[in-house]
Each structure stands twice: as structure tokens, then as C-alpha cells.
Design an enzyme around this catalytic site. Structure first.
Site: not given
Ligand code: EPU
Length: 293
Positions: A170, A218, A288
Site C-alpha cells: 500500500r 479497509c 490505510e
Molecule cells: N477476519 C476476521 N474477522 C474480520 C475480518 C477478517 O477474523 O472481521 C479474518 C479472515 O477470516 C481471514 C483474515 O482475517 O482469516 C484475513 O481477512 P481477509 O481475507 O478479509 O483479508 P484482509 O487482510 O482483512 C486484505 C486487504 C483488503 C483486500 C483483501 C482481499 C488490507 C488492509 N486489506 O484484507 O483490501 O480486499 O485482503 O484481497 O490489506 C483495502 O485495501 O481497502 C482492502 C479492503
């Protein structure tokens, strides 16, 4: 004489920023400027500098929170046609800074160019995406970037090739005043297969994120090897509210603005969540979301 007297066509005064952000929040910008070409972009930049007016560059407004007090300066938005051109040559595509990521993805897919599927469901413009190296689990925009067209405050236009660019999580090393556009290197593929992959990435996002609500994606970056969403969830903060801003029940790193919400509500919620996460896990979450206060 008025500062932008001969440029009235491209200037709006006290423009409510709420209508330019996904959060639909934010007070008025003193000047909201949409230059129609490079000369006008240079001219407004010059006048802002001569008159000590701060410049803010706005992309698609999808990763932004703007203060209820608005912006005391000039918001420049490269949304005119001149900055929204797409040109495909073989497996390379050139796109202006104002092109939306979704239309670029659609157009490249239709032309049998793959490699951008990881950007499915990512809002915003090419310029904004490059600046923060937007992406997700399957990749980011930096990985496919061949070169970026830039302009500095004096109107000097130059190109940075891939070997001069650095894209991290990012973030990018682009510090030039304006990103004008970029060239991407993709791969020739079957449009149907590309379409299928886009659908899969999009469905996955839809299943875990509150895409239909008023949010800006996010709020926090993921700390190293951790998910900010998972931490906020584990701390039991889903559903926590400050005024009209609430932590999403679907994905805890999304803060939703309900009807009547103010930017200040989101800011308060950010502080509250950040403090709770420090208290609970000793981790300081980094934003972010881009904030203009
Ligand atoms: N999780 C939870 N509770 C929640 C949210 C997530 O337990 O409320 C757990 C999920 O079950 C999973 C882990 O956390 O095991 C990761 O969650 P997720 O796969 O949703 O990915 P993330 O790391 O939360 C990142 C990016 C997103 C992107 C997704 C999918 C960041 C900050 N976020 O989210 O990007 O869409 O991967 O590729 O890097 C953004 O940049 O605005 C954004 C939404």
C-alpha cells in the site's frame, strides 16, 4: 481580478466534498478544479503556488475521509476526458490517471489481456491506485506497471520506468505532484478465462466484505503477518459505534457511515479502535485510509 477569472469553466467554489467521496462525507473545498488538459493543469498549479494555496489531488475518492470542515485549498481532480484515455497496443495498455480501475479492468479483459484480475472489485482511479499501490490478496497494481507518466509542480513532464519505481505494501515511491497516467504490461489470454477469474476474485471479496455499504474499504493497513480486521474482530469491536459510524459486522476493518454520520464520527471511531487494539494486543494500527483534516 479573481484568482481563476479566465478559468471559471473548470473551477467550482465551496464544492461539497461529500459528493466526491465514497464515504459521502466531508465539507466544502475552497476551490474544486477539473483541468481539461495539461496546460490548464500547469496554469492552475502556478496560480495556486503564487497565491499560497495548498493543492490536494483527488482520485476516485474511494479511500478518503475528508473533514467536516472541508478543505482550505484547491482540490484538483483529473477527471476530464484528456486524463481518461485508454490505448491498447499488443500486450501493453496505456491509461490516463482519471480512468477508473473497474473500466480499465473491463476493457483489458474484453481485449483478451490478463494479469489485472487481482484488481477486481477495487474501486478508484489509475492515479490513486498507483499512488498507494492498491491491490488485494492476489496482487497489486505495481506488479504490472511498466512505466508511469508524471508532472512536477513546474509543469515538467517525465516518465519513470519500472526500474525507477518502487511499490511496497500500500505504498509507492511516487512523490511527483501529479500522476498523469501509466503503461501496464499484461499477458494475452482468453477473454472468457479472464472474465471467469475476475468473477471469482469479485465473489470472494463480496463474501467477506460489506461492499454494498457506505465505507472506504479497509481503514487500517495489516500489521506485519497479521490481519487488522481479525485483530479488531478478536477484540470484540464489531458493531462498535461512534455517532453514525460503526464497525462492520461483516469485516471489522470496514467502518460504515450510516445516514446522518459525520466525518468526525469516523475519526472518533478510528481513535477508539486504535486505542483498544493497543491496550489489548500492544499493536499500533497504521491508517490505510487517507485523511484530509
Ligand atoms: N477476519 C476476521 N474477522 C474480520 C475480518 C477478517 O477474523 O472481521 C479474518 C479472515 O477470516 C481471514 C483474515 O482475517 O482469516 C484475513 O481477512 P481477509 O481475507 O478479509 O483479508 P484482509 O487482510 O482483512 C486484505 C486487504 C483488503 C483486500 C483483501 C482481499 C488490507 C488492509 N486489506 O484484507 O483490501 O480486499 O485482503 O484481497 O490489506 C483495502 O485495501 O481497502 C482492502 C479492503
Amino acid at each position: 481580478m479573481k484568482l481563476f477569472a479566465d478559468l471559471e469553466k473548470i473551477i467550482k467554489y465551496d464544492e461539497p466534498m461529500a459528493s466526491h467521496t465514497w464515504y459521502k462525507l466531508g465539507g466544502p473545498a475552497r476551490y474544486f478544479i477539473t483541468p481539461e488538459n495539461h496546460d490548464q493543469l500547469l496554469e492552475v498549479t502556478k496560480r495556486c503556488h503564487e497565491n499560497n494555496i495548498d493543492i490536494y489531488v483527488l482520485g476516485g475518492g474511494s479511500n478518503m475521509l475528508i473533514s467536516d470542515n472541508g478543505v482550505d485549498g484547491a482540490v484538483i481532480c483529473l477527471s476530464a476526458d484528456c486524463f481518461k484515455q485508454v490505448e491498447i497496443k499488443g500486450d501493453h495498455v496505456k491509461a490516463g490517471a482519471g480512468v477508473s480501475m473497474s473500466s480499465l479492468l473491463r476493457e483489458t479483459a474484453r481485449n483478451g489481456l490478463g494479469g489485472m484480475e487481482c484488481m477486481a472489485g477495487i474501486p478508484g482511479t489509475v492515479g490513486g491506485a498507483l499512488k498507494i499501490n492498491a491491490g488485494g490478496r492476489f496482487g497489486d497494481i505495481g506488479a504490472m506497471t511498466w512505466s508511469v507518466d508524471l508532472m512536477d509542480s513546474s509543469g515538467y513532464e517525465f516518465i519513470w520506468q519500472a526500474n525507477e519505481l518502487y511499490f511496497g505494501y500500500r505504498m509507492s515511491n511516487i512523490t511527483a505532484r501529479y500522476i498523469l497516467g501509466a503503461e501496464f504490461k499484461l499477458t494475452q489470454d482468453d477473454p472468457e478465462r479472464i472474465g471467469q477469474m475476475i468473477k471469482e476474485v469479485w465473489m470472494l471479496k463480496k463474501s467477506s466484505q460489506p461492499m454494498e455499504t457506505r465505507s472506504a474499504g479497509c481503514v487500517f493497513k495489516n500489521p506485519r503477518a497479521m490481519s487488522a480486521g481479525a485483530l479488531i474482530d478478536k477484540a470484540g469491536l464489531k458493531g462498535t459505534r461512534c455517532g453514525g459510524a460503526v464497525v462492520s459486522d461483516r469485516h471489522a476493518n470496514f467502518f460504515i457511515a450510516e445516514t446522518g454520520a459525520k466525518s468526525q464520527d469516523v475519526l472518533n471511531l478510528i481513535d477508539l479502535v486504535r486505542n483498544k487494539i493497543i491496550e489489548r494486543f500492544g499493536v499500533e494500527l497504521e491508517l490505510e485510509l487517507q485523511i484530509w483534516k
